[in-house]
Scaffold this active site. Structure first.
Site, short mmCIF file in Angstrom:
data_model
loop_
_atom_site.label_atom_id
_atom_site.label_comp_id
_atom_site.label_asym_id
_atom_site.label_seq_id
_atom_site.Cartn_x
_atom_site.Cartn_y
_atom_site.Cartn_z
N SER A 79 0.87 -0.97 0.08
CA SER A 79 0.07 0.14 0.32
C SER A 79 0.56 0.92 -0.11
O SER A 79 2.05 1.15 0.73
CB SER A 79 -0.87 -0.04 1.03
OG SER A 79 -1.47 1.06 1.25
N HIS B 100 -1.32 -1.20 -4.14
CA HIS B 100 -2.39 -1.13 -3.03
C HIS B 100 -2.54 0.20 -3.52
O HIS B 100 -1.43 0.93 -2.52
CB HIS B 100 -2.78 -1.40 -2.34
CG HIS B 100 -4.11 -1.60 -1.59
ND1 HIS B 100 -5.31 -1.92 -1.96
CD2 HIS B 100 -4.37 -0.71 -0.62
CE1 HIS B 100 -5.76 -1.65 -1.23
NE2 HIS B 100 -5.41 -0.72 -0.24
N ASP C 182 -4.74 3.95 -1.99
CA ASP C 182 -5.61 3.96 -1.08
C ASP C 182 -5.96 5.83 -1.18
O ASP C 182 -5.22 6.26 -1.04
CB ASP C 182 -5.28 4.32 0.61
CG ASP C 182 -5.32 2.98 0.50
OD1 ASP C 182 -5.78 2.00 0.70
OD2 ASP C 182 -4.28 2.65 0.90
N MET D 124 -8.50 8.87 -0.20
CA MET D 124 -8.86 9.65 0.58
C MET D 124 -9.89 10.26 0.01
O MET D 124 -8.39 11.84 0.43
CB MET D 124 -8.26 9.18 2.24
CG MET D 124 -7.77 7.50 2.40
SD MET D 124 -7.11 7.66 3.52
CE MET D 124 -6.38 5.66 4.11
N MET E 120 -10.93 -5.12 5.71
CA MET E 120 -10.73 -3.66 6.34
C MET E 120 -10.77 -4.62 7.86
O MET E 120 -11.90 -4.96 8.31
CB MET E 120 -11.36 -2.63 6.52
CG MET E 120 -11.85 -1.99 5.41
SD MET E 120 -10.10 -1.78 4.42
CE MET E 120 -9.52 -0.72 5.98
N GLY F 119 -0.65 1.79 9.62
CA GLY F 119 0.31 1.78 11.34
C GLY F 119 -0.95 1.64 12.70
O GLY F 119 -0.56 1.63 13.46
N ASP G 298 -7.34 -6.07 4.49
CA ASP G 298 -6.50 -4.48 4.54
C ASP G 298 -6.34 -4.26 5.86
O ASP G 298 -7.29 -3.71 6.29
CB ASP G 298 -7.40 -3.55 3.66
CG ASP G 298 -6.31 -2.84 3.48
OD1 ASP G 298 -4.75 -2.23 4.14
OD2 ASP G 298 -7.08 -1.79 2.02
N GLY H 241 0.75 -2.23 3.97
CA GLY H 241 1.85 -0.72 4.14
C GLY H 241 2.77 -0.78 4.93
O GLY H 241 4.21 -0.71 4.13
C1 DX5 Z 1 -6.36 1.89 5.59
C2 DX5 Z 1 -5.95 1.99 4.71
C3 DX5 Z 1 -4.83 0.07 4.20
C4 DX5 Z 1 -3.19 1.27 4.90
C5 DX5 Z 1 -2.71 -0.34 5.59
O1 DX5 Z 1 -7.83 2.86 5.94
O2 DX5 Z 1 -7.00 0.85 3.92
O3 DX5 Z 1 -4.66 0.01 2.70
O4 DX5 Z 1 -2.35 1.83 3.44
O5 DX5 Z 1 -1.42 0.07 5.89
P1 DX5 Z 1 -0.96 -1.18 7.44
O6 DX5 Z 1 -0.65 -1.70 6.61
O7 DX5 Z 1 -0.09 0.29 7.45
O8 DX5 Z 1 -1.97 -0.79 8.80
ZN ZN Z 2 -6.45 0.22 1.40
#
Ligand code: DX5
Ligand code: ZN
Length: 220
Positions: free
Chosen positions: A10, A35, A37, A39, A139, A147, A177, A199
């Site tokens: 990610s 991936h 993201d 937002m 999710m 993080g 994810d 990520g």
């Molecule tokens: C959160 C995102 C994830 C995020 C995951 O809303 O959808 O894709 O980047 O990050 P980590 O792997 O650090 O939890």
């Molecule tokens: Zn994501």
């Protein structure tokens, strides 16, 4: 249980000042998907990047761009994300107004359509969507930030969705994810996931090269 999960780094955890280089690096070091993201500061409490950024980094990789849209409303932006070079577009059921229609629209552009389930979203939501789905993204944190800590409560949801998918004739991906590392990735794969989005545990492991981080996730 899938033998070899696909790994989707990610970019949210990458160094935004050199996104192109980051995409090249993970693409050359074993990633299966990229991936992304998106937002909007409204559907989720954070703002990341949009279609222009995605279009500008498209040329740095031939891997599929797995675009996770955390935006509301979503329909009016689909065309822009198609034009940006997305291969898969995943939307949240709450982003509305008509999720089935949104997924149809995505598939109508020839892209893979995915639905994301927040930790509080029940799996029954999927019951009337299977005909327009190519991917389910579970999710394992509340969306908005990288993080965060993996929510183990979601493992039974992954297992139930795996059971459903196995009864269908069409192949449907099952992605997980949020908070994925070697340990939580292993639990997710055992529960039935076949794509790990990660990520922090790809981009932010001090002193661990991306190739090793990706390999650790894949081979657990
Ligand atoms: C959160 C995102 C994830 C995020 C995951 O809303 O959808 O894709 O980047 O990050 P980590 O792997 O650090 O939890
Ligand atoms: Zn994501």
């Amino acid at each position: 249980m899938v033998e070899t999960p696909r790994i989707a780094p990610s970019l949210l955890a990458a160094d935004f000042s050199k996104l192109g280089e980051e995409v090249v690096a993970v693409s050359e070091m074993g990633a299966d998907l990229i991936h992304l993201d998106v937002m909007d500061g409204h559907f989720v409490p954070n703002i990341s990047f949009g279609p222009d950024i995605i279009a500008s980094i498209r040329k740095f990789s031939s891997l599929p761009f797995d675009v996770h849209l955390m935006i509301e409303p979503v329909d009016s932006y689909i065309e822009a994300f198609v034009a940006a070079g997305s291969d898969m577009l995943t939307v949240h059921v709450e982003a509305g107004p008509h999720i089935h229609n949104t997924l149809q629209k995505i598939q109508g552009f020839g892209l893979k359509a995915g639905v994301a389930l927040n930790p509080g979203t029940p799996i029954e939501t999927l019951d009337n969507l299977w005909d327009v789905l190519d991917l389910v993204l579970v999710m394992t944190v509340n969306p908005g930030f990288g993080g965060q800590r993996f929510l183990e409560s979601q493992l039974s949801k992954i297992a139930s969705i795996r059971d459903k998918i196995d009864q269908l004739e069409r192949p449907i991906g099952l992605s997980v994810d949020g908070g994925i590392n070697g340990e939580t990735g292993k639990m997710s794969i055992e529960a039935g996931a076949d794509i790990l989005v990660a990520g922090s545990s790809v981009f932010r492991l001090e002193g661990v090269p991306y190739s090793k981080a990706i390999e650790q996730l894949r081979n657990r």
